[in-house]
Scaffold this motif. Structure first.
Motif, PDB file in Angstrom:
ATOM      1  N   ILE A 129      14.364   2.219  -6.172  1.00 14.26           N
ATOM      2  CA  ILE A 129      13.019   1.941  -5.685  1.00 14.26           C
ATOM      3  C   ILE A 129      12.606   3.046  -4.717  1.00 14.26           C
ATOM      4  O   ILE A 129      13.451   3.747  -4.157  1.00 14.26           O
ATOM      5  CB  ILE A 129      12.903   0.578  -4.973  1.00 14.26           C
ATOM      6  N   MET A 130      11.316   3.177  -4.541  1.00 11.89           N
ATOM      7  CA  MET A 130      10.759   4.103  -3.574  1.00 11.89           C
ATOM      8  C   MET A 130       9.546   3.388  -2.984  1.00 11.89           C
ATOM      9  O   MET A 130       8.731   2.860  -3.739  1.00 11.89           O
ATOM     10  CB  MET A 130      10.328   5.389  -4.279  1.00 11.89           C
ATOM     11  N   VAL A 131       9.478   3.308  -1.673  1.00 10.89           N
ATOM     12  CA  VAL A 131       8.299   2.690  -1.092  1.00 10.89           C
ATOM     13  C   VAL A 131       7.190   3.727  -1.021  1.00 10.89           C
ATOM     14  O   VAL A 131       7.430   4.898  -0.756  1.00 10.89           O
ATOM     15  CB  VAL A 131       8.568   2.025   0.277  1.00 10.89           C
ATOM     16  N   SER A 132       6.008   3.252  -1.269  1.00 10.04           N
ATOM     17  CA  SER A 132       4.876   4.146  -1.406  1.00 10.04           C
ATOM     18  C   SER A 132       3.704   3.595  -0.613  1.00 10.04           C
ATOM     19  O   SER A 132       3.609   2.398  -0.404  1.00 10.04           O
ATOM     20  CB  SER A 132       4.472   4.248  -2.874  1.00 10.04           C
ATOM     21  N   ARG A 133       2.996   4.181  -0.150  1.00  7.32           N
ATOM     22  CA  ARG A 133       2.109   5.289  -0.295  1.00  7.32           C
ATOM     23  C   ARG A 133       2.320   6.208   0.880  1.00  7.32           C
ATOM     24  O   ARG A 133       2.861   7.268   0.707  1.00  7.32           O
ATOM     25  CB  ARG A 133       0.689   4.761  -0.389  1.00  7.32           C
ATOM     26  N   GLU A 134       1.906   5.791   2.055  1.00  6.21           N
ATOM     27  CA  GLU A 134       2.077   6.629   3.241  1.00  6.21           C
ATOM     28  C   GLU A 134       2.852   5.860   4.308  1.00  6.21           C
ATOM     29  O   GLU A 134       2.454   4.758   4.684  1.00  6.21           O
ATOM     30  CB  GLU A 134       0.719   7.044   3.818  1.00  6.21           C
ATOM     31  N   TYR A 135       3.912   6.452   4.796  1.00  5.42           N
ATOM     32  CA  TYR A 135       4.753   5.759   5.779  1.00  5.42           C
ATOM     33  C   TYR A 135       3.952   5.345   7.010  1.00  5.42           C
ATOM     34  O   TYR A 135       4.122   4.246   7.525  1.00  5.42           O
ATOM     35  CB  TYR A 135       5.940   6.637   6.184  1.00  5.42           C
ATOM     36  N   GLU A 136       3.058   6.210   7.493  1.00  2.00           N
ATOM     37  CA  GLU A 136       2.318   5.880   8.718  1.00  2.00           C
ATOM     38  C   GLU A 136       1.350   4.711   8.521  1.00  2.00           C
ATOM     39  O   GLU A 136       0.870   4.148   9.488  1.00  2.00           O
ATOM     40  CB  GLU A 136       1.575   7.099   9.276  1.00  2.00           C
ATOM     41  N   GLU A 137       1.072   4.336   7.279  1.00  2.47           N
ATOM     42  CA  GLU A 137       0.220   3.170   7.012  1.00  2.47           C
ATOM     43  C   GLU A 137       1.023   1.867   6.959  1.00  2.47           C
ATOM     44  O   GLU A 137       0.451   0.788   7.043  1.00  2.47           O
ATOM     45  CB  GLU A 137      -0.505   3.341   5.671  1.00  2.47           C
ATOM     46  N   MET A 138       2.327   1.972   6.792  1.00  2.82           N
ATOM     47  CA  MET A 138       3.171   0.797   6.572  1.00  2.82           C
ATOM     48  C   MET A 138       3.430   0.049   7.867  1.00  2.82           C
ATOM     49  O   MET A 138       3.626   0.652   8.914  1.00  2.82           O
ATOM     50  CB  MET A 138       4.488   1.215   5.927  1.00  2.82           C
ATOM     51  N   ARG A 139       3.467  -1.259   7.740  1.00  3.69           N
ATOM     52  CA  ARG A 139       3.717  -2.126   8.889  1.00  3.69           C
ATOM     53  C   ARG A 139       5.181  -2.553   8.910  1.00  3.69           C
ATOM     54  O   ARG A 139       5.806  -2.730   7.860  1.00  3.69           O
ATOM     55  CB  ARG A 139       2.796  -3.335   8.820  1.00  3.69           C
ATOM     56  N   ILE A 140       5.706  -2.722  10.099  1.00  5.88           N
ATOM     57  CA  ILE A 140       7.131  -3.038  10.279  1.00  5.88           C
ATOM     58  C   ILE A 140       7.557  -4.299   9.509  1.00  5.88           C
ATOM     59  O   ILE A 140       8.584  -4.258   8.817  1.00  5.88           O
ATOM     60  CB  ILE A 140       7.481  -3.162  11.788  1.00  5.88           C
ATOM     61  N   PRO A 141       6.837  -5.422   9.563  1.00  8.75           N
ATOM     62  CA  PRO A 141       7.293  -6.598   8.804  1.00  8.75           C
ATOM     63  C   PRO A 141       7.406  -6.328   7.303  1.00  8.75           C
ATOM     64  O   PRO A 141       8.277  -6.887   6.632  1.00  8.75           O
ATOM     65  CB  PRO A 141       6.221  -7.656   9.086  1.00  8.75           C
ATOM     66  N   HIS A 142       6.566  -5.447   6.794  1.00  4.16           N
ATOM     67  CA  HIS A 142       6.615  -5.131   5.370  1.00  4.16           C
ATOM     68  C   HIS A 142       7.796  -4.220   5.049  1.00  4.16           C
ATOM     69  O   HIS A 142       8.455  -4.393   4.027  1.00  4.16           O
ATOM     70  CB  HIS A 142       5.287  -4.511   4.938  1.00  4.16           C
ATOM     71  N   LEU A 143       8.082  -3.281   5.927  1.00  2.00           N
ATOM     72  CA  LEU A 143       9.270  -2.445   5.748  1.00  2.00           C
ATOM     73  C   LEU A 143      10.548  -3.280   5.853  1.00  2.00           C
ATOM     74  O   LEU A 143      11.513  -3.046   5.123  1.00  2.00           O
ATOM     75  CB  LEU A 143       9.288  -1.317   6.779  1.00  2.00           C
ATOM     76  N   GLU A 144      10.553  -4.260   6.754  1.00  2.00           N
ATOM     77  CA  GLU A 144      11.704  -5.156   6.867  1.00  2.00           C
ATOM     78  C   GLU A 144      11.897  -5.965   5.593  1.00  2.00           C
ATOM     79  O   GLU A 144      13.033  -6.198   5.164  1.00  2.00           O
ATOM     80  CB  GLU A 144      11.531  -6.079   8.074  1.00  2.00           C
ATOM     81  N   ALA A 145      10.800  -6.381   4.962  1.00  2.00           N
ATOM     82  CA  ALA A 145      10.894  -7.118   3.697  1.00  2.00           C
ATOM     83  C   ALA A 145      11.526  -6.250   2.614  1.00  2.00           C
ATOM     84  O   ALA A 145      12.362  -6.722   1.838  1.00  2.00           O
ATOM     85  CB  ALA A 145       9.506  -7.601   3.267  1.00  2.00           C
ATOM     86  N   VAL A 146      11.145  -4.970   2.566  1.00  2.00           N
ATOM     87  CA  VAL A 146      11.746  -4.037   1.616  1.00  2.00           C
ATOM     88  C   VAL A 146      13.235  -3.904   1.909  1.00  2.00           C
ATOM     89  O   VAL A 146      14.063  -3.923   0.983  1.00  2.00           O
ATOM     90  CB  VAL A 146      11.057  -2.655   1.673  1.00  2.00           C
ATOM     91  N   GLY A 147      13.592  -3.769   3.163  1.00  2.00           N
ATOM     92  CA  GLY A 147      15.010  -3.637   3.537  1.00  2.00           C
ATOM     93  C   GLY A 147      15.824  -4.846   3.117  1.00  2.00           C
ATOM     94  O   GLY A 147      16.929  -4.700   2.579  1.00  2.00           O
TER      95      GLY A 147
END
Length: 153
Positions: A129-147
């Motif tokens: 998998i690769m998370v997309s689009r722009e890292y600076e747009e991503m919110r921490i709870p959403h990155l935690e969900a990916v993790g």
């Protein structure tokens, strides 16, 4: 061109699986434009039904016309598109699922839906998998969900 045709020139193919922003994009990029041109004789509902039929999307799960601007596609979209792409590649290249979230113009993302959309492609044959689009747009709870999804938690 099939993905198998691209495989000799590709170490991998990254899919764009932006499930949440897909609803608004289909409404504005396709349905509204086609209504004024090639599908002018169809209602928006008929045009969306045709779109779902062409791409094999489940009409009972995905948004209706009046929901497209407010609701994205289901997380299962990521699995269905991955399965289709893996089949098209015929085992000749790797398929990487690009999970998109926090994309400007999309309905509000939900960590649970991001978790599901991240988890599903691996069972559909994605090699990563690769998370997309722009890292600076991503919110921490959403990155935690990916993790959590990536770690199988």
């Amino acid at each position: 061109m099939s993905y198998a045709g691209m495989a000799p020139y590709s170490d991998f193919i990254k899919l764009i699986l932006y499930h949440e922003v897909l609803g608004p994009r289909i409404r504005s990029w396709y349905l509204d434009r086609f209504k004024n041109t090639i599908l002018s004789e169809l209602s928006l509902e008929e045009s969306l039904s045709l779109y779902y039929d062409i791409f094999g999307y489940d009409k009972t799960v995905e948004p209706k016309v009046d929901e497209l601007a407010k609701r994205g596609f289901s997380p299962d979209f990521a699995a269905r598109e991955t399965r289709r792409s893996v089949a098209s590649a015929e085992g000749k290249t790797q398929i990487i699922a690009g999970i998109g979230f926090d994309v400007p113009g999309s309905p509000p993302d939900d960590p649970q839906r991001i978790y599901q959309a991240t988890k599903m492609p691996s069972s559909a044959g994605a090699t990563g998998i690769m998370v997309s689009r722009e890292y600076e747009e991503m919110r921490i709870p959403h990155l935690e969900a990916v993790g959590r999804a990536a770690l199988g938690k």
